[in-house]
Motif scaffolding. Structure first.
Motif, PDB file in Angstrom:
ATOM      1  N   PHE A  83       0.845  -1.187   0.000  1.00 34.31           N
ATOM      2  CA  PHE A  83       0.000   0.000   0.000  1.00 34.31           C
ATOM      3  C   PHE A  83       0.885   1.244   0.000  1.00 34.31           C
ATOM      4  CE2 PHE A  83      -2.753  -3.251   1.787  1.00 34.31           C
ATOM      5  CZ  PHE A  83      -3.942  -3.016   1.118  1.00 34.31           C
ATOM      6  N   LEU A  84       0.433   2.264  -0.693  1.00 37.58           N
ATOM      7  CA  LEU A  84       1.174   3.516  -0.762  1.00 37.58           C
ATOM      8  C   LEU A  84       0.982   4.307   0.529  1.00 37.58           C
ATOM      9  CD1 LEU A  84       2.901   5.339  -2.627  1.00 37.58           C
ATOM     10  CD2 LEU A  84       0.760   6.496  -3.261  1.00 37.58           C
ATOM     11  N   ARG A  85       2.090   4.562   1.207  1.00 35.22           N
ATOM     12  CA  ARG A  85       2.075   5.344   2.446  1.00 35.22           C
ATOM     13  C   ARG A  85       2.534   6.764   2.177  1.00 35.22           C
ATOM     14  NH1 ARG A  85       2.809   0.074   4.204  1.00 35.22           N
ATOM     15  NH2 ARG A  85       1.835  -0.420   6.215  1.00 35.22           N
ATOM     16  N   ALA A  86       2.143   7.662   3.079  1.00 34.96           N
ATOM     17  CA  ALA A  86       2.485   9.075   2.907  1.00 34.96           C
ATOM     18  C   ALA A  86       3.992   9.271   2.817  1.00 34.96           C
ATOM     19  CB  ALA A  86       1.897   9.878   4.072  1.00 34.96           C
ATOM     20  N   SER A  87       4.731   8.518   3.630  1.00 37.26           N
ATOM     21  CA  SER A  87       6.188   8.677   3.644  1.00 37.26           C
ATOM     22  C   SER A  87       6.835   8.271   2.329  1.00 37.26           C
ATOM     23  CB  SER A  87       6.790   7.862   4.797  1.00 37.26           C
ATOM     24  OG  SER A  87       6.427   6.493   4.671  1.00 37.26           O
ATOM     25  N   ASP A  88       6.148   7.426   1.532  1.00 35.97           N
ATOM     26  CA  ASP A  88       6.708   6.981   0.261  1.00 35.97           C
ATOM     27  C   ASP A  88       6.809   8.129  -0.735  1.00 35.97           C
ATOM     28  OD1 ASP A  88       6.867   4.369   1.170  1.00 35.97           O
ATOM     29  OD2 ASP A  88       4.864   3.856   0.450  1.00 35.97           O
ATOM     30  N   ILE A  89       5.938   9.128  -0.600  1.00 44.83           N
ATOM     31  CA  ILE A  89       5.966  10.264  -1.545  1.00 44.83           C
ATOM     32  C   ILE A  89       6.235  11.580  -0.818  1.00 44.83           C
ATOM     33  CG2 ILE A  89       4.501   9.111  -3.247  1.00 44.83           C
ATOM     34  CD1 ILE A  89       2.134  10.648  -2.132  1.00 44.83           C
ATOM     35  N   LYS A  90       6.962  11.477   0.322  1.00 48.13           N
ATOM     36  CA  LYS A  90       7.473  12.634   1.062  1.00 48.13           C
ATOM     37  C   LYS A  90       6.369  13.527   1.635  1.00 48.13           C
ATOM     38  CE  LYS A  90      11.525  12.576  -1.923  1.00 48.13           C
ATOM     39  NZ  LYS A  90      12.353  13.313  -2.925  1.00 48.13           N
ATOM     40  N   LEU A  91       5.253  12.901   2.026  1.00 45.84           N
ATOM     41  CA  LEU A  91       4.201  13.641   2.721  1.00 45.84           C
ATOM     42  C   LEU A  91       4.268  13.307   4.205  1.00 45.84           C
ATOM     43  CD1 LEU A  91       1.171  13.170   0.290  1.00 45.84           C
ATOM     44  CD2 LEU A  91       2.700  15.141   0.478  1.00 45.84           C
ATOM     45  N   GLU A  92       3.680  14.171   5.023  1.00 44.73           N
ATOM     46  CA  GLU A  92       3.712  13.948   6.467  1.00 44.73           C
ATOM     47  C   GLU A  92       2.781  12.796   6.851  1.00 44.73           C
ATOM     48  OE1 GLU A  92       2.845  17.465   8.628  1.00 44.73           O
ATOM     49  OE2 GLU A  92       4.612  18.561   7.925  1.00 44.73           O
ATOM     50  N   GLY A  93       3.211  12.071   7.875  1.00 43.85           N
ATOM     51  CA  GLY A  93       2.388  10.969   8.366  1.00 43.85           C
ATOM     52  C   GLY A  93       3.245   9.834   8.880  1.00 43.85           C
ATOM     53  N   ASP A  94       2.649   9.011   9.752  1.00 41.56           N
ATOM     54  CA  ASP A  94       3.378   7.877  10.303  1.00 41.56           C
ATOM     55  C   ASP A  94       3.215   6.655   9.408  1.00 41.56           C
ATOM     56  OD1 ASP A  94       0.810   6.965  10.762  1.00 41.56           O
ATOM     57  OD2 ASP A  94       0.846   7.352  12.919  1.00 41.56           O
ATOM     58  N   ALA A  95       3.640   5.505   9.923  1.00 43.29           N
ATOM     59  CA  ALA A  95       3.609   4.283   9.118  1.00 43.29           C
ATOM     60  C   ALA A  95       2.198   3.824   8.800  1.00 43.29           C
ATOM     61  CB  ALA A  95       4.364   3.177   9.849  1.00 43.29           C
ATOM     62  N   ASP A  96       1.194   4.381   9.485  1.00 49.60           N
ATOM     63  CA  ASP A  96      -0.202   3.992   9.248  1.00 49.60           C
ATOM     64  C   ASP A  96      -0.973   5.068   8.499  1.00 49.60           C
ATOM     65  OD1 ASP A  96       0.295   1.644  10.650  1.00 49.60           O
ATOM     66  OD2 ASP A  96      -0.232   2.551  12.564  1.00 49.60           O
ATOM     67  N   VAL A 103      -4.112  12.598  -1.372  1.00 50.59           N
ATOM     68  CA  VAL A 103      -4.763  12.969  -0.114  1.00 50.59           C
ATOM     69  C   VAL A 103      -4.377  11.918   0.928  1.00 50.59           C
ATOM     70  CG1 VAL A 103      -6.949  13.357   1.077  1.00 50.59           C
ATOM     71  CG2 VAL A 103      -6.702  14.009  -1.337  1.00 50.59           C
ATOM     72  N   THR A 104      -3.811  12.386   2.053  1.00 50.73           N
ATOM     73  CA  THR A 104      -3.418  11.446   3.103  1.00 50.73           C
ATOM     74  C   THR A 104      -4.606  11.131   4.007  1.00 50.73           C
ATOM     75  OG1 THR A 104      -2.683  13.207   4.583  1.00 50.73           O
ATOM     76  CG2 THR A 104      -1.054  12.291   3.077  1.00 50.73           C
ATOM     77  N   PHE A 105      -4.584   9.955   4.577  1.00 49.11           N
ATOM     78  CA  PHE A 105      -5.665   9.569   5.501  1.00 49.11           C
ATOM     79  C   PHE A 105      -5.185   8.432   6.394  1.00 49.11           C
ATOM     80  CE2 PHE A 105      -6.055   6.522   2.115  1.00 49.11           C
ATOM     81  CZ  PHE A 105      -6.480   5.347   2.742  1.00 49.11           C
ATOM     82  N   LYS A 106      -5.871   8.258   7.511  1.00 48.73           N
ATOM     83  CA  LYS A 106      -5.670   7.102   8.394  1.00 48.73           C
ATOM     84  C   LYS A 106      -7.010   6.411   8.523  1.00 48.73           C
ATOM     85  CE  LYS A 106      -2.775   7.265  11.766  1.00 48.73           C
ATOM     86  NZ  LYS A 106      -1.998   7.513  12.990  1.00 48.73           N
ATOM     87  N   SER A 107      -7.033   5.115   8.344  1.00 47.16           N
ATOM     88  CA  SER A 107      -8.306   4.399   8.345  1.00 47.16           C
ATOM     89  C   SER A 107      -8.989   4.449   9.703  1.00 47.16           C
ATOM     90  CB  SER A 107      -8.079   2.933   7.930  1.00 47.16           C
ATOM     91  OG  SER A 107      -7.240   2.280   8.863  1.00 47.16           O
ATOM     92  N   THR A 108      -8.233   4.742  10.753  1.00 46.50           N
ATOM     93  CA  THR A 108      -8.816   4.799  12.100  1.00 46.50           C
ATOM     94  C   THR A 108      -9.267   6.196  12.498  1.00 46.50           C
ATOM     95  OG1 THR A 108      -6.587   5.074  13.010  1.00 46.50           O
ATOM     96  CG2 THR A 108      -7.461   2.831  12.895  1.00 46.50           C
ATOM     97  N   ASP A 109      -9.018   7.172  11.637  1.00 48.55           N
ATOM     98  CA  ASP A 109      -9.359   8.563  11.961  1.00 48.55           C
ATOM     99  C   ASP A 109     -10.754   8.878  11.415  1.00 48.55           C
ATOM    100  OD1 ASP A 109      -9.531  11.232  12.515  1.00 48.55           O
ATOM    101  OD2 ASP A 109      -7.679  11.805  11.476  1.00 48.55           O
ATOM    102  N   THR A 110     -11.761   8.733  12.265  1.00 49.09           N
ATOM    103  CA  THR A 110     -13.142   8.971  11.821  1.00 49.09           C
ATOM    104  C   THR A 110     -13.471  10.454  11.708  1.00 49.09           C
ATOM    105  OG1 THR A 110     -13.887   8.840  14.123  1.00 49.09           O
ATOM    106  CG2 THR A 110     -13.953   6.805  12.820  1.00 49.09           C
TER     107      THR A 110
END
Length: 580
Positions: free
Chosen positions: A387-400, A411-418
């Motif tokens: 899966f493409l993570r934010a860090s792979d394309i130099k965007l802010e975000g953790d491993a999830d 667009v970055t997102f976390k599946s647990t962030d409702t």
């Protein structure tokens, strides 16, 4: 066809008995009794005001003292049963009217047993065959004990009482076998060597440190010098205590029984060896459910439920039963059949069946699709490599933190962030920061379009019209359409992938956890006990902590063991399968 036994029973010819049955059916007593029974059931399910009461019949069949309540073990569903006893013999197995599987809706649990005696739930043919299992002339009622040398095939019968005594106490159990006259066999009392919960916990923790190379065997032996005698081999403490020489094996052991027996072999006896009948039966469907419900955590996926998802039969409008013979077997005809038949007769439910065999549910189906065996899932799943993570394309975000595309913008997102919901494009095939990316829907579409519908239909030996009709109907009921499987699709070596493919159909219409959709975990009896319950098997006053390499090497690694001496290993270390 009839057997000789069928032709005569207690000296009465079969044809005479048939006449007797017809006479019974014609009698007003039978019809009157049926009416009374239906009336009682209705009054219990729809109680009248408190002053109304149920008049108990005087027959033996309505006497609460002539019934015992139990659980059916003719299959793994474990339906609630009610057994009628006459002269000390079980003469009839009924469904327990208190049970949600055997009566829908079940009678209130506050109903007195004197009233419940007059109401019978349903049982399936497998449940009724419990009579044959109980009184089978070949049922094992004694224990076979070896009477010769190993491999000679000589046995003698002993009582269960003697077997329990010998298993518990040990002794010179084979004194009549040449060469074993004085051989002392340890009993369970002997191998129940480690009995102190504090010592077992401390030893378990330190063995874990030995495996991680943070404690040496010499340090372990010095620390536990007073208790080394409880170990199988003090020079190899990772083998565990002598308690591990007791192995508890089972066939099917589900909720209720599993907690009870785990308390025995694991918590009380402290053995690491409790093993089931392997995963071939339904491991594929459980692990597909787990994979489908995994959540990102620390850069990996975890926490999924090993669940068997089913259709919400009471509320669904369209169900495709794919290799699921729900009227004959599956997880409880008593649980599903009444709901299915109510839906079909009312016109609320329509079903289709995909199955090479013309099953009983196929006789009720709107459409039967006799698919060619082995073609339930053709081709690859098109699963992504990662899966493409934010860090792979130099965007802010953790491993999830993941990425979707919206109007070609990441667009970055976390599946647990409702609180922050991201909406992405369904079909994506592009390159971002030098990385070729595709959406999951894109992969599914490419796989589906790899061949024409005529080519797919030919491989399954089905008509294009039937496939198109199924697809049209499946997408015409919103989230109240479901594909339900098991075990036709799942019980194969490639069952995991078959299940994922069929689950994808439910995902595409978004019916998971929706009324009338694809559901699991509707309730629990809290089998281990708890507040307000008569027994709490999880509350153990002297709970032991099992440790050591078990006999099937589950979770054990040769490289972490104290007998690691390079390759090849002198013993097999590849794990065998147990229950999952």
């Amino acid at each position: 066809m009839t057997s000789n036994h069928d032709q005569k029973e207690n000296g009465q010819p079969a044809e005479d008995r048939a006449v007797s049955r017809r006479e019974i059916l014609k009698s007003s007593a039978f019809l009157g009794g049926t009416a009374v029974g239906l009336g009682v059931a209705a009054s219990l399910l729809h109680p009248e005001p408190a002053e109304a009461s149920i008049t108990a019949r005087s027959s033996d069949q309505s006497n609460a003292e002539n019934y015992i309540y139990s659980t059916c073990l003719q299959c793994n569903t474990g339906c609630e049963t009610k057994i009628r006893i006459q002269d000390g013999i079980a003469v009839k197995i009924e469904g327990n009217p208190y049970g949600p599987r055997t009566m829908d809706p079940h009678i209130p649990w506050s109903t007195p047993v004197t009233s419940a005696a007059q109401v019978h739930g349903h049982t399936c043919p497998k449940g009724q065959s419990g009579m044959q299992s109980t009184y089978d002339p070949y049922r094992l009622v004694k224990v076979l004990k070896r009477a010769g040398k190993r491999g000679e095939g000589k046995w003698t019968s002993i009582s269960f009482d003697q077997a329990i005594r010998e298993i518990a106490d040990g002794g010179t159990l084979f004194s009549n076998v040449p060469g074993e006259e004085s051989r002392q066999v340890d009993g369970m009392k002997d191998i129940w060597a480690l009995r102190d919960p504090a010592v077992s916990k401390a030893m378990s923790d330190d063995v874990a440190m030995i495996r991680k190379k943070t404690m040496t065997v010499a340090q372990f032996k010095e620390k536990h010098a007073a208790n080394l005698d409880v170990l199988i081999d003090p020079d190899h403490p990772d083998f565990g205590p002598k308690n591990n020489q007791f192995v508890f094996g089972w066939g099917r052991l589900k909720a209720g029984r599993s907690e009870f027996f785990s308390r025995f072999w694991k918590d009380s006896f402290g053995s690491a060896n409790g093993h089931g009948h392997t995963t071939v039966c339904q491991g594929s469907i459980y692990f597909a459910g787990k994979a489908m419900s995994e959540q990102p955590s620390g850069g990996s996926f975890t926490g999924g439920a090993k669940a068997y998802w089913m259709a919400d039969t009471s509320n669904a409008e369209f169900i495709i039963y794919w290799g699921a013979n729900v009227l004959e077997a599956n997880y409880g005809p008593t649980l599903k059949n009444p709901k299915i038949m109510r839906g079909l007769t009312s016109g609320k439910l329509k079903v289709a069946v995909i199955d090479p065999r013309f099953s009983h549910i196929a006789t009720k189906a709107w459409k039967w699709v006799p698919i060619k065996p082995g073609t339930d899932k053709i081709g690859s799943d098109g699963r992504p490599g990662k899966f493409l993570r934010a860090s792979d394309i130099k965007l802010e975000g953790d491993a999830d933190t993941f990425v979707c595309l919206r109007n070609n913008e990441p667009v970055t997102f976390k599946s647990t962030d409702t609180a922050k919901v991201a909406e992405g494009d369904l079909f994506v095939d592009t390159t971002i920061e030098g990385i070729r990316v595709k959406s999951g829907m894109q992969l599914l579409r490419e796989e589906a379009m790899a061949k024409t519908i005529e080519q797919w239909a030919a491989e399954c030996d089905q008509s294009v019209t039937d496939i198109a009709d199924l697809a049209r109907e499946f997408t015409s009921h919103g989230k109240k359409a479901v594909v339900e499987i098991h075990r036709g699709v799942s019980q194969h070596t490639n069952g995991f992938y078959n299940v994922l493919a069929t689950y994808a159909l439910n995902l595409l219409i978004g019916n998971l956890d929706w009324q009338g959709g694809f559901v699991y975990g509707a309730g629990s009896y809290a089998e281990s006990g708890g507040s307000g319950r008569p027994f709490n098997v999880a509350d153990h006053p002297k709970k032991l902590t099992p440790f050591g390499v078990d006999i099937i090497r589950g979770g054990a690694k040769y490289e972490e063991s104290t007998i690691f001496a390079g390759y090849p290993a002198k013993r097999p270390w590849y794990p065998l399968a147990s229950d999952v």
